[in-house]
Structures are given as C-alpha cells and as structure tokens.
Write a protein that holds these residues in place. Structure first.
Motif, PDB file in Angstrom:
ATOM      1  N   THR A  44       0.838  -1.201   0.000  1.00 11.65           N
ATOM      2  CA  THR A  44       0.000   0.000   0.000  1.00 11.65           C
ATOM      3  C   THR A  44       0.873   1.251   0.000  1.00 11.65           C
ATOM      4  O   THR A  44       0.594   2.221  -0.722  1.00 11.65           O
ATOM      5  N   ASP A 154      -5.959  -0.883  -4.641  1.00 19.71           N
ATOM      6  CA  ASP A 154      -5.417  -1.584  -3.484  1.00 19.71           C
ATOM      7  C   ASP A 154      -6.389  -2.689  -3.085  1.00 19.71           C
ATOM      8  O   ASP A 154      -7.446  -2.431  -2.513  1.00 19.71           O
ATOM      9  N   GLU A 155      -6.051  -3.918  -3.433  1.00 18.25           N
ATOM     10  CA  GLU A 155      -6.892  -5.077  -3.151  1.00 18.25           C
ATOM     11  C   GLU A 155      -8.357  -4.846  -3.507  1.00 18.25           C
ATOM     12  O   GLU A 155      -9.229  -4.878  -2.643  1.00 18.25           O
TER      13      GLU A 155
HETATM   14 MG    MG Z   1      -1.996  -2.920   2.099  1.00 17.41          MG
END
Ligand code: MG
Ligand code: ATP
Length: 235
Positions: A44, A154-155
């Motif tokens: 991240t 992010d994911e």
């Molecule tokens: Mg992360």
C-alpha cells in the motif's frame, strides 16, 4: 504518451521505522503491474508513493510528465471505498462535476459506465446500501469515468466472491485494452496470474523481484518468492 515512473532510493520512515525502501526501480510504460508480498511488506505504501500521496523520507519518485499532469491523470481506488451518501448515479457523476463536464456528457457517461460495471438497474439506489461487491464496482466505475491514464487499486477484490471478482477483472482488462496503465495489489494469486503483465514482489519494504508475470509464476528467482507462491509464511 505512455506514463512511466522512476523511483530512486525511495524510502519511507514512520516513527523511526523504515516501512518502504530504499526502492530503486522503473515502472514499465504499459501493462498491468501486480504488487505482491506478505502483509506489511509495503504494498500500500508503494502505491501511495507512486500516486504522490505518501511523503518520502529520502529519494525521489518521478513521472515522465509534470507533477500536476501526473496527479490529474491518475485515479486511486482504496481497499474500502468511501461512498457519497447519495445515489449510485450521483456517485458516478461526481468526478465529472468536479471537472465541470457538460450535463449532456455527464448523462451519457453515467449511463455508459453504469452499464459497464453492471449497475444500470441500480442507478437510483443509495450507494451506501450496495453490497460490498457492488460498492467495489461503483468505486471502479467512478475511478474510470474520467479516463485516467494510470489506475491504482489496493486489493480491489478483497472479500468478494468469485463472480464479483471476475466482473471486476473484466472491467480492468477492458480498461487496460483501451489504454489505462494499471498498478494493483492483491492477495489472490489466481487473480495475480490472470492479470499480471509484470510482478513486483515486495518483502520487508524492498523490491525482492520484478519480473514479467509469466516468468514470476513459472520460475521465481528467489526462495522467498517460491515459498510465497506455495503459500508458506515468508518473513
Ligand atoms: Mg496494504
Ligand atoms: N502511518 C504509519 N505509521 C507507522 N507505521 C506504518 C504507517 N503506515 C504503515 N505502517 C507500517 O508499514 C508497514 C507497511 O505497511 P503497508 O500498509 O504498506 O503494507 P502492505 O504490504 O500493504 O500490507 P497488507 O497486505 O496488510 O495490506 C507495516 O508494517 C505497517 O504497519
């Protein structure tokens, strides 16, 4: 022009602890880059550094365009997207209102993107009441509606079922085919394999491997990457 970035000795320290870096690497000019690594590896943080929203303690991140152009031509989808307490339609329209797009353009783009993300029937529903998967799709539509040159995710599929995951992957592949550079993290190795043109494998804040996707999955160069791909704990 394709947008690329170069990191030179990029290092992020927080509370005296190095959480990323030093990282020196080049982003490829095109494709889908998948950032992999265990929890806490710095994925991240790396995305935020590239997007210019995480302060570097040392080193530089440079895009091949001005900082302003880099910023306005990028979009970032957070893991838990925040919805405006308004309808799906208004959520989709919002980025276009910010750039003062014409009403006709907003109407056209909103219905086009609602269709693309499979929410055409939900345009008048409050966005806060959507399911997790629907929210992720809306966040993706809201990011793509301004046609970013670079999209960070992010994911994007954490906690989604197989079907919602595939729908999001389809939208991402379509965006990639129409010229959007994608850089994303995922803990889903199947998804990483399906999408990756190249992989950045992070370990303890460092780039441990950076390889074309096919090579990384078939022939990882380090024992740590091999262990990670086998699902072993890597520290
Ligand atoms: Mg992360
Ligand atoms: N503001 C902060 N202050 C102190 N430590 C931080 C801060 N932000 C992140 N960290 C730490 O930095 C490390 C890297 O965090 P990061 O969120 O980038 O990891 P990640 O690879 O995205 O992990 P995950 O897979 O769990 O999302 C972690 O150990 C995290 O606890």
């Amino acid at each position: 022009m394709a947008m690329t970035a170069t990191l030179q000795g990029a290092l992020v320290k927080r509370k005296g602890k190095t959480i990323l870096g030093p990282v020196t690497c080049d982003l490829l000019p095109e494709g889908i880059t998948i950032v992999l690594g265990p929890n806490g590896a710095g994925k991240t943080t790396l995305l935020k550094v590239l997007h210019g929203v995480e302060r570097l303690t040392e080193g530089t991140v440079r895009w091949n365009v001005s900082d302003e152009e880099a910023h306005t031509s990028q979009a970032y989808v957070f893991q838990s997207p925040i919805m405006l307490r308004r309808s799906v339609r208004q959520n989709l329209a919002y980025p276009l209102q910010l750039i003062r797009a014409s009403k006709a353009d907003i109407v056209r783009q909103t219905s086009h993107w609602a269709q693309r993300i499979g929410l055409a029937d939900a345009l008048d529903r409050p966005a806060t009441r959507l399911s997790g998967g629907e929210k992720q799709k809306l966040a993706l539509g809201r990011a793509l509606i301004r046609k970013p040159k670079v999209l960070f995710l992010d994911e994007p599929c954490a906690n989604l079922d197989g079907r919602a995951t595939r729908e999001i992957e389809n939208v991402l592949q379509e965006a990639y085919r129409t010229g959007t550079r994608i850089i994303m993290t995922t803990h889903d190795l199947g998804q990483a394999k399906r999408l990756a043109s190249d992989v950045i494998f992070l370990l303890k804040g460092q780039v441990h491997e950076q390889l074309p996707g096919s090579l990384f999955f078939d022939n990882p160069q380090t024992s740590e990457a091999r262990a990670f791909l086998q699902g072993d704990i890597v520290e």
